[in-house]
Scaffold this active site. Structure first.
Site, PDB file in Angstrom:
ATOM      1  N   GLU A  43     -88.806  -6.181 -41.842  1.00 53.31           N
ATOM      2  CA  GLU A  43     -88.689  -5.691 -40.778  1.00 53.31           C
ATOM      3  C   GLU A  43     -89.963  -5.171 -40.035  1.00 53.31           C
ATOM      4  OE1 GLU A  43     -86.587  -1.606 -40.838  1.00 53.31           O
ATOM      5  OE2 GLU A  43     -87.714  -1.024 -39.241  1.00 53.31           O
ATOM      6  N   ARG A  47     -94.184  -0.715 -33.365  1.00 52.33           N
ATOM      7  CA  ARG A  47     -95.067   0.267 -33.249  1.00 52.33           C
ATOM      8  C   ARG A  47     -96.663  -0.120 -33.216  1.00 52.33           C
ATOM      9  NH1 ARG A  47     -93.316   3.626 -38.772  1.00 52.33           N
ATOM     10  NH2 ARG A  47     -91.322   2.897 -38.553  1.00 52.33           N
ATOM     11  N   LYS A 131     -78.329   2.511 -41.330  1.00 59.13           N
ATOM     12  CA  LYS A 131     -79.527   3.018 -41.795  1.00 59.13           C
ATOM     13  C   LYS A 131     -79.444   4.478 -42.085  1.00 59.13           C
ATOM     14  CE  LYS A 131     -84.562   3.590 -40.549  1.00 59.13           C
ATOM     15  NZ  LYS A 131     -85.625   2.897 -40.031  1.00 59.13           N
TER      16      LYS A 131
HETATM   17  C1  3PG Z   1     -90.389   4.193 -41.236  1.00 60.75           C
HETATM   18  O1  3PG Z   1     -89.435   4.245 -40.043  1.00 60.75           O
HETATM   19  O2  3PG Z   1     -91.511   4.622 -41.205  1.00 60.75           O
HETATM   20  C2  3PG Z   1     -89.621   3.683 -42.309  1.00 60.75           C
HETATM   21  O3  3PG Z   1     -88.432   4.590 -42.708  1.00 60.75           O
HETATM   22  C3  3PG Z   1     -90.501   3.796 -43.615  1.00 60.75           C
HETATM   23  O4  3PG Z   1     -90.521   4.740 -44.285  1.00 60.75           O
HETATM   24  P1  3PG Z   1     -91.550   4.856 -45.390  1.00 60.75           P
HETATM   25  O5  3PG Z   1     -92.692   4.744 -45.177  1.00 60.75           O
HETATM   26  O6  3PG Z   1     -91.071   6.302 -45.953  1.00 60.75           O
HETATM   27  O7  3PG Z   1     -90.918   3.824 -46.738  1.00 60.75           O
END
Ligand code: 3PG
Length: 217
Positions: A43, A47, A131
């Site tokens: 994924e 961002r 999710k």
């Molecule tokens: C996110 O959107 O940042 C993900 O959920 C990943 O979360 P994490 O960094 O706690 O694994």
């Protein structure tokens, strides 16, 4: 590999790496390192300005990777992601505009939910793999246990606060199909181009499949 459903994609490995790619040059070696360890569904979060280019570069250069787009916040991003080569999409929340766009583009989608109401709204739209986000902050394993009976038929990919240590607790639940997490690709390892470290983390995460299968069997 042809078109995969979101369930096919979530069953490729126990962990879906959540990736934040800042430097475009790191995209392909990062994906190669993760795939070498066994994690294939990746994924790429929207961002950073590098995200769409990273999706394109990995799609072209790493045939064993199944690249998805994450942090989808607007319907307008769906077409760009598909054009870049995204084969699935993940959103932090439930947006009907985004679901419409994903369905129109035939893009497999993992919508984010944090409550039974959201899960039910997603299920009404035909999305029964969701999710659970942010998993730990929303009560984690105990919430998913509490949802199993009343929300039977729905399956979850908990993400947010999932770690190498607690992932197995989630993966042992009957309503969890995989987990998402950034721990397999730490920012420091990407910055330091420590691809061996990332392959090692990926391999450890892949190893979580063993106990899961044993438990399920
Ligand atoms: C996110 O959107 O940042 C993900 O959920 C990943 O979360 P994490 O960094 O706690 O694994």
């Amino acid at each position: 590999m042809g078109n995969l459903s979101i369930e096919d994609i979530c069953r490729l490995a126990p962990v879906v790496p959540v990736l934040v790619i800042e430097d475009p040059d790191t995209a392909v070696p990062l994906a190669e390192a993760l795939v070498a360890g066994g994690l294939r569904a990746l994924e790429i979060t929207l961002r950073t300005p590098a995200a769409l280019g990273a999706i394109k570069a990995i799609s072209n250069a790493v045939p064993d990777a199944v690249v998805g787009v994450g942090t989808l916040r607007s319907a307008g991003d769906v077409d760009d992601a598909v054009k870049a080569g995204a084969r699935f999409a993940v959103s932090p929340g439930l947006s009907h505009a985004i679901l419409n766009a994903a369905q129109a583009a035939a893009l497999p989608m993992l919508p984010g939910v944090a409550t039974p109401s959201e899960a039910m709204a997603a299920a009404e739209r035909g999305f029964d793999l969701l999710k659970f986000f942010p998993a730990e902050a929303n009560g984690g394993v105990s919430v998913l246990k509490a949802w199993a009976s009343p929300l039977s038929g729905l399956e979850f990919c908990p993400t947010g606060g999932v770690t190498a240590e607690n992932a197995i607790d989630y993966l042992s639940l009957p309503n969890v199909i995989c987990v998402g997490g950034s721990w397999v690709a730490p920012h420091s390892a990407i910055q330091g181009r420590d691809w061996d470290r990332i392959t090692e983390l990926s391999r450890e995460a892949w190893g979580l499949a063993g106990p899961r299968v044993a438990k399920a069997g």
